[in-house]
Scaffold this motif. Structure first.
Motif, PDB file in Angstrom:
ATOM      1  N   GLU A 194      -2.436  42.782  30.689  1.00 31.29           N
ATOM      2  CA  GLU A 194      -3.839  42.879  31.132  1.00 31.29           C
ATOM      3  C   GLU A 194      -4.531  41.518  31.022  1.00 31.29           C
ATOM      4  N   LEU A 195      -4.198  40.782  29.967  1.00 29.95           N
ATOM      5  CA  LEU A 195      -4.829  39.462  29.768  1.00 29.95           C
ATOM      6  C   LEU A 195      -4.477  38.475  30.871  1.00 29.95           C
ATOM      7  N   VAL A 196      -3.231  38.547  31.349  1.00 30.96           N
ATOM      8  CA  VAL A 196      -2.813  37.537  32.330  1.00 30.96           C
ATOM      9  C   VAL A 196      -3.011  38.010  33.774  1.00 30.96           C
ATOM     10  N   ALA A 197      -3.436  39.273  33.946  1.00 29.69           N
ATOM     11  CA  ALA A 197      -3.480  39.859  35.295  1.00 29.69           C
ATOM     12  C   ALA A 197      -4.210  38.972  36.303  1.00 29.69           C
ATOM     13  N   ASP A 198      -5.387  38.483  35.934  1.00 31.79           N
ATOM     14  CA  ASP A 198      -6.082  37.648  36.927  1.00 31.79           C
ATOM     15  C   ASP A 198      -6.248  36.210  36.430  1.00 31.79           C
ATOM     16  N   ALA A 199      -5.339  35.781  35.582  1.00 34.08           N
ATOM     17  CA  ALA A 199      -5.415  34.399  35.072  1.00 34.08           C
ATOM     18  C   ALA A 199      -4.883  33.427  36.125  1.00 34.08           C
ATOM     19  N   PRO A 200      -5.392  32.204  36.159  1.00 30.57           N
ATOM     20  CA  PRO A 200      -4.950  31.236  37.175  1.00 30.57           C
ATOM     21  C   PRO A 200      -3.528  30.735  36.890  1.00 30.57           C
ATOM     22  N   THR A 201      -2.764  30.480  37.965  1.00 33.01           N
ATOM     23  CA  THR A 201      -1.401  29.964  37.760  1.00 33.01           C
ATOM     24  C   THR A 201      -1.404  28.452  37.516  1.00 33.01           C
ATOM     25  N   HIS A 202      -2.564  27.844  37.678  1.00 35.68           N
ATOM     26  CA  HIS A 202      -2.639  26.424  37.311  1.00 35.68           C
ATOM     27  C   HIS A 202      -3.698  26.236  36.238  1.00 35.68           C
ATOM     28  N   PHE A 203      -3.271  25.779  35.101  1.00 39.72           N
ATOM     29  CA  PHE A 203      -4.195  25.527  33.997  1.00 39.72           C
ATOM     30  C   PHE A 203      -3.737  24.234  33.338  1.00 39.72           C
ATOM     31  N   PRO A 204      -4.531  23.171  33.431  1.00 43.67           N
ATOM     32  CA  PRO A 204      -4.024  21.856  33.038  1.00 43.67           C
ATOM     33  C   PRO A 204      -3.699  21.746  31.546  1.00 43.67           C
ATOM     34  N   ALA A 205      -2.682  20.956  31.271  1.00 40.95           N
ATOM     35  CA  ALA A 205      -2.294  20.679  29.881  1.00 40.95           C
ATOM     36  C   ALA A 205      -3.317  19.731  29.272  1.00 40.95           C
ATOM     37  N   SER A 221       0.890  28.582  32.109  1.00 43.28           N
ATOM     38  CA  SER A 221      -0.500  28.288  32.474  1.00 43.28           C
ATOM     39  C   SER A 221      -1.374  29.527  32.345  1.00 43.28           C
ATOM     40  N   LYS A 222      -0.875  30.652  32.875  1.00 43.73           N
ATOM     41  CA  LYS A 222      -1.644  31.897  32.811  1.00 43.73           C
ATOM     42  C   LYS A 222      -1.925  32.288  31.361  1.00 43.73           C
ATOM     43  N   PHE A 223      -0.879  32.217  30.556  1.00 42.07           N
ATOM     44  CA  PHE A 223      -1.064  32.670  29.179  1.00 42.07           C
ATOM     45  C   PHE A 223      -1.948  31.700  28.394  1.00 42.07           C
ATOM     46  N   ALA A 224      -1.820  30.398  28.699  1.00 43.99           N
ATOM     47  CA  ALA A 224      -2.667  29.406  28.027  1.00 43.99           C
ATOM     48  C   ALA A 224      -4.129  29.664  28.373  1.00 43.99           C
ATOM     49  N   SER A 225      -4.375  29.988  29.640  1.00 37.53           N
ATOM     50  CA  SER A 225      -5.767  30.223  30.032  1.00 37.53           C
ATOM     51  C   SER A 225      -6.290  31.497  29.368  1.00 37.53           C
ATOM     52  N   ALA A 226      -5.412  32.514  29.215  1.00 39.19           N
ATOM     53  CA  ALA A 226      -5.824  33.748  28.530  1.00 39.19           C
ATOM     54  C   ALA A 226      -6.152  33.470  27.055  1.00 39.19           C
TER      55      ALA A 226
END
Ligand code: PRX
Length: 658
Positions: free
Chosen positions: A252-263, A133-138
């Motif tokens: 750095e990209l995922v540092a403050d990314a949300p742990t929930h990011f919908p598919a 989820s974090k990486f997808a949001s990044a």
């Protein structure tokens, strides 16, 4: 192997000279616990599946995938273009992650990962979902949209499947490039796919050394104008150059990314990935797979072939850069909620028993590896195996090439302790998943045979004149009807797809392999159509000659190729590696005699060359087309971009038969 002959075959027909008669049924205990536990159960399932394949796959899709919106049509077939589960919306990363977490199984271990230096991580499904989820949001934040192509060039660390699943989550199309490829190969693939982003790492561990992945990518990016950004994972902490504006650190990209990011709900036929395979000529082909059909086929074949159960620990030793890693590390096992071992490094680091050590420590129950690895283990010696307790294993698998019966026997006895069935799985990058294999609780194994087709798969073998072959006659292996896991085309080249796979044999998928079917209905793959050797009008398959050589106690590996011969059309040249690398004076004659005894006079090699290594692709397949040029005394004009070790060619050329 015992001898048989291949007299009076009609021209153009491939002689069957292998007569392997050993049969190994599963134990009663194995069958009793198996998902499909008898030949009758397999036959019932198979008959039902081919009576109406579309209806069969529709039922499977309803039951085994999550649908944001249901599909309205099982199959639209506009030969050679297939659309499965039309109108439906699903998401592969949802099926592989969210589905398990929603069902309360988030604490199940997805990966027991081990780096080559010995560092370890255990990752549950809930943790994997958070990472994806974090990486997808990044990725989204970076401007990656549905349909964009993303190259991935990474070591076997958990972030590799994370990157693949993050692309799948937002509908970006990934193109994983195996970490051993050169800058040139990366640039070609970036260019063909017009990739916008590449994801890599500072390095990866291989045999105690750091592979400088980022440095190779930097070189490739000089020739990849479509790439806008490069994301770099810190793995080995070696120095890398970061180009401002273009290069970004993963952490750095995922540092403050949300742990929930919908598919994102995606169409069944949205592209999931492109995977490049080496064509024998010209540019590599970008094999295109899509969402729902591929995911379903990978999941169901994983469950059938590996007889997967909750308590299993599955280890597929392939790299995610190959189709085997896509289908049987990422998309099949994760969709099935499996617990796996993932290993970063080489099998001989720090010592030649690393695999057996891993199996013992993680109590691996199912091992899936390749014949090239098995032959290497045989060469390294049984003492490495005997040091370890492998009693946790219950099932073994093989993929990538034909497995020579003697290598099969070693695998069965030394690794499986005589109690584990071996699933010899025949399939291709193009087929998306396993097409033929024993279902281990149901179908008795015969060493060297991939046995029988998966549910819904209808193989057919034809002569060059397109007539059907008879029992035990070799011919071109085709598949009659579309199946959900099949490729949807070659990226950017519909004509090459049509001509290559649906051009030669009307209304059937042409696999490019030769095969025969025996009197029990078992299939035997005889190698690539282009590799057939034509001796005095008798067409011989390479695998049979090679298997005869490998059955000699001194031989570790062998490759057979045709070379021009004025009298016979083609003569047979064989390249042999010995277990001890030290040919005795009469070894050439002994091997010729051995082949005469095993197969017959027709297959006796005209030339035997000893070599310390065979040229192989980076995925471990013997490159017979290069050996053909060497045997003919020609400089090779062939594409060598997929060759693993270039020094092998030079050594082979200077190593003429004396
Ligand atoms: O020739 C067959 C051989 O590998 C080819 C497919 O290669 P690739 O697309 O790289 O996929 C490899 C992993 C699935 C086939 O056309 N091959 C693969 N598995 C087997 C095999 N040949 C004989 N027996 C097998 N089990």
């Amino acid at each position: 192997m015992s001898s048989s002959n291949s007299e009076t075959k009609s021209a153009g027909q491939i002689a069957n000279v292998m007569n392997e008669t050993r049969v190994f049924p599963p134990s009663g205990e194995f069958s009793a616990k198996a998902v499909i536990g008898s030949m009758q159960a397999y036959q019932t399932l198979y008959a039902e599946s081919i009576a109406d394949p579309v209806a069969f796959w529709e039922r499977q899709a309803h039951e085994h995938l999550h649908w944001f919106e249901p599909f309205h049509t099982g199959l639209e077939w506009n030969e050679p273009f297939a659309k499965w589960f039309v109108g439906g919306k699903t998401n592969v990363s949802y099926n592989c992650l969210d589905a398990h977490v929603v069902a309360g199984r988030g604490d199940r271990v997805a990966f027991h990962w081990e780096g080559e230096p010995g560092d370890k991580r255990t990752i549950t499904y809930a943790e994997l979902l958070a990472d994806v989820s974090k990486f997808a949001s990044a990725l989204k934040k970076l401007g990656i949209q549905k349909g964009d192509r993303v190259s991935i060039y990474m070591p076997m660390v958990p972030e590799l499947p994370v990157a693949m699943l993050a692309c799948a989550r937002i509908g970006a199309i990934h193109s994983v490039i195996f970490g051993g490829f050169s800058a040139e190969a990366i640039a070609d693939r970036n260019d063909d796919a017009q990739a916008k982003l590449i994801i890599t790492a500072d390095g990866g561990w291989r045999r105690g050394k750091v592979l400088p992945l980022k440095q190779t990518v930097d070189e490739a990016l000089q020739k990849s104008p479509s790439i806008q950004h490069c994301i770099v994972l810190k793995r080995t902490e070696n120095d890398v150059t970061m180009k401002p504006g273009r290069d970004l650190w993963w952490h750095e990209l995922v540092a403050d990314a949300p742990t929930h990011f919908p598919a994102e709900p995606l169409d069944s036929e949205d592209s999931l990935f492109i995977l490049y395979t080496s064509g024998s000529t010209g540019r590599p082909k970008g094999i295109r797979h899509t969402t729902a059909g591929y995911n379903l086929y990978a999941k169901r074949t994983f469950q059938w072939v590996f007889d997967y159960r909750e308590e299993d620990i599955f280890w597929c030793t392939a790299d995610c850069g190959w189709i085997t890693g896509h289908s049987y590390i990422v998309y099949g096992p994760l969709a099935a909620g499996a617990t796996q071992v993932l290993y970063e490094g080489a099998p001989n680091a720090p010592a030649e028993d690393r695999f057996w050590d891993i199996i013992e420590r993680y109590r691996v129950t199912i091992l899936y590896t390749a014949p090239t690895a098995i032959r290497t283990f045989i060469k390294w010696g049984d003492h490495h195996v005997e040091k370890h307790d492998l009693s946790s294993l219950r099932l073994l698998g093989s993929v990538g090439e034909g497995i020579n019966p003697e290598a099969w026997m070693w695998y069965y006895e030394k690794i499986g302790g005589g109690r584990c069935p071996i699933v010899d799985t025949w399939w291709q990058t193009e087929t998306g998943g396993i097409m033929m294999s024993p279902l281990p609780g149901a179908i008795p194994c015969k060493p060297g045979s991939c046995t029988m087709p998966m549910p819904g798969i209808i193989p057919r073998i034809v002569h060059a004149d397109l007539s059907d072959v008879g029992t035990n006659e070799g011919g071109m292996l085709c598949i009659e009807k579309p199946w959900p896991g099949m490729l949807r085309g070659i990226w950017g080249n519909d004509d090459r797809y049509r001509d290559g796979y649906y051009g030669k044999v009307p209304h059937m998928y042409l696999t490019g392999d030769n095969a025969r079917r025996d009197e029990d209905g078992y299939y035997w793959i005889m190698g690539r159509i282009d590799d057939v050797i034509n001796v005095s009008g008798h067409r011989l398959s390479t695998i049979e000659i090679e298997s005869a050589l490998v059955s000699h106690p001194s031989v570790a590996e062998a490759a057979a190729v045709g070379r021009p011969d004025e009298l016979k059309g083609q003569g047979i040249a064989v390249f042999v590696t010995l277990k001890n690398h030290n040919p005795s004076d009469n070894m050439r004659d002994e091997l010729k005699k051995h082949v005469r005894k095993e197969i017959g006079a027709l297959a006796v090699p005209d030339e035997v060359r000893f070599t310390t290594a065979l040229p192989k692709t980076r995925s471990g397949k013997i490159m017979r087309r290069l050996l053909r040029d060497i045997a003919a005394g020609k400089e090779s004009g062939q594409d060598t971009s997929t060759l693993e070790d270039f020094s092998v060619l030079a050594r082979l050329r200077s190593d003429e038969e004396s």
